[in-house]
Design a protein around this motif. Structure first.
Motif, short mmCIF file in Angstrom:
data_model
loop_
_atom_site.label_atom_id
_atom_site.label_comp_id
_atom_site.label_asym_id
_atom_site.label_seq_id
_atom_site.Cartn_x
_atom_site.Cartn_y
_atom_site.Cartn_z
N VAL A 177 0.84 -1.20 0.00
CA VAL A 177 0.00 0.00 0.00
C VAL A 177 0.87 1.25 0.00
O VAL A 177 0.65 2.19 -0.78
N ALA A 178 1.87 1.27 0.86
CA ALA A 178 2.76 2.44 0.95
C ALA A 178 3.49 2.68 -0.36
O ALA A 178 3.59 3.83 -0.83
N SER A 179 4.01 1.62 -0.97
CA SER A 179 4.74 1.79 -2.22
C SER A 179 3.82 2.24 -3.35
O SER A 179 4.20 3.04 -4.21
N SER A 180 2.58 1.77 -3.34
CA SER A 180 1.62 2.18 -4.38
C SER A 180 1.29 3.66 -4.28
O SER A 180 1.23 4.37 -5.29
N ILE A 190 1.87 7.07 -15.55
CA ILE A 190 2.82 6.10 -16.09
C ILE A 190 3.25 5.11 -15.02
O ILE A 190 3.32 3.89 -15.25
N GLY A 191 3.52 5.61 -13.82
CA GLY A 191 3.87 4.72 -12.72
C GLY A 191 2.70 3.84 -12.32
O GLY A 191 2.88 2.65 -12.01
N SER A 192 1.49 4.40 -12.33
CA SER A 192 0.30 3.64 -11.96
C SER A 192 0.04 2.52 -12.96
O SER A 192 -0.36 1.41 -12.58
N ALA A 193 0.27 2.80 -14.23
CA ALA A 193 0.08 1.76 -15.26
C ALA A 193 1.05 0.61 -15.05
O ALA A 193 0.70 -0.56 -15.28
N ARG A 194 2.26 0.92 -14.62
CA ARG A 194 3.25 -0.14 -14.33
C ARG A 194 2.74 -1.04 -13.22
O ARG A 194 2.81 -2.27 -13.30
N LEU A 195 2.22 -0.44 -12.15
CA LEU A 195 1.73 -1.23 -11.03
C LEU A 195 0.49 -2.05 -11.40
O LEU A 195 0.28 -3.13 -10.86
N MET A 196 -0.30 -1.51 -12.33
CA MET A 196 -1.50 -2.23 -12.75
C MET A 196 -1.15 -3.57 -13.37
O MET A 196 -1.93 -4.53 -13.28
N THR A 197 0.01 -3.67 -14.00
CA THR A 197 0.42 -4.93 -14.61
C THR A 197 0.85 -5.95 -13.56
O THR A 197 0.92 -7.14 -13.84
N GLU A 198 1.15 -5.47 -12.36
CA GLU A 198 1.59 -6.36 -11.29
C GLU A 198 0.46 -6.74 -10.35
O GLU A 198 0.39 -7.87 -9.87
N SER A 199 -0.42 -5.79 -10.08
CA SER A 199 -1.51 -6.04 -9.13
C SER A 199 -2.64 -5.05 -9.38
O SER A 199 -2.40 -3.84 -9.45
N GLU A 201 -5.01 -4.25 -7.35
CA GLU A 201 -5.17 -3.42 -6.15
C GLU A 201 -4.12 -2.33 -6.09
O GLU A 201 -4.42 -1.17 -5.80
N GLN A 202 -2.87 -2.68 -6.36
CA GLN A 202 -1.80 -1.68 -6.33
C GLN A 202 -2.01 -0.61 -7.39
O GLN A 202 -1.77 0.58 -7.13
N GLY A 207 -3.47 4.91 -8.65
CA GLY A 207 -4.35 5.83 -9.35
C GLY A 207 -5.04 6.78 -8.39
O GLY A 207 -5.24 7.97 -8.71
N PHE A 208 -5.41 6.29 -7.22
CA PHE A 208 -6.02 7.14 -6.20
C PHE A 208 -5.04 8.22 -5.75
O PHE A 208 -5.40 9.40 -5.63
N ALA A 209 -3.79 7.82 -5.51
CA ALA A 209 -2.78 8.79 -5.09
C ALA A 209 -2.53 9.82 -6.18
O ALA A 209 -2.33 11.01 -5.89
N MET A 210 -2.55 9.38 -7.44
CA MET A 210 -2.35 10.31 -8.56
C MET A 210 -3.48 11.36 -8.58
O MET A 210 -3.21 12.56 -8.74
#
Length: 229
Positions: A177-180, A190-199, A201-202, A207-210
């Motif tokens: 959660v913290a890293s996301s 761009i960073g959020s899209a990277r995390l979307m490929t991994e999880s 939820e992440q 995306g919420f933080a963005m």
């Protein structure tokens, strides 16, 4: 024949999608060459070797850019799916996004001042950690160069997408959660899209933080705008 093919919007669209698909295949073998770096390189080489004007490619490339908006909004879907489980974490999520936004502004400003950057560069670099659509407007509001801000924003997103997860692990941040939240606040879509490929939820958390950072940053810049005016 060539001119009619290049004038077709499908050319730029096909080149963009093809380059991204090819870069993913390369990434499976060459792990250091991230698709978000490989794809632009392939497009650049294709335009260079084919002696194709960027404006010609842009006819179809803009079609891909058009879908960035819906794609960004779609990041809220996984967050909605996990909303009930994450509801009790909302204060912490908002606090993380706020602190991330503030740290982004401080680091951006400190780096420019440390290297004796110009006033225009300072105004252009300050908002580079938020999503491009917001960063460009903030740059114009501060008196910076929107074009320069757009370039810095994309580079920030690419850097965060490629190195963000590794850097966070290197400094001991292992909580998902913290890293996301950190990547979403610093590297936007761009960073959020990277995390979307991994999880899923992440990706949703990032995306919420963005989105939260896009709200917090203009408020945090109010005293800066008054100081620079």
């Amino acid at each position: 024949m060539k001119d009619s093919l290049l004038a077709d919007p499908l050319f730029g669209t096909a080149l963009t999608l093809g380059a991204y698909a090819a870069s993913i295949l390369v990434y499976r073998r060459v792990r250091w060459l991230h698709p978000l770096i490989g794809a632009p390189l392939i497009v650049y080489l294709a335009l260079l070797l084919g002696d194709i004007e960027f404006d010609t490619y842009k006819i179809g490339g803009d079609l891909v850019s058009f879908f960035l908006g819906p794609a960004t909004v779609a990041m809220a879907v996984p967050l909605y799916k996990h909303a009930m489980r994450l509801k009790h974490m909302l204060p912490s999520l908002l606090a993380g996004a706020l602190i991330g936004s503030a740290c982004g502004l401080l680091v951006n400003g400190a780096c420019v001042l440390l290297f004796n950057g110009t006033g225009e560069f300072l105004r252009s670099a300050l908002p580079k950690s938020v999503t491009a659509a917001v960063a460009v407007d903030l740059s114009a509001w501060l008196g910076g160069s929107p074009g320069l801000t757009a370039a810095l924003t994309v580079l920030t997103g690419l850097f965060g997408s490629v190195t963000g997860p590794w850097l966070l692990r290197a400094v001991g941040v292992t909580d998902r959660v913290a890293s996301s939240i950190a990547i979403g606040a610093a590297s936007h879509g761009i960073g959020s899209a990277r995390l979307m490929t991994e999880s899923e939820e992440q990706g949703g958390l990032s995306g919420f933080a963005m989105a939260a950072s896009a709200v917090f940053t203009p408020v945090l810049l109010l005293p800066v705008h008054a100081w620079l005016s």
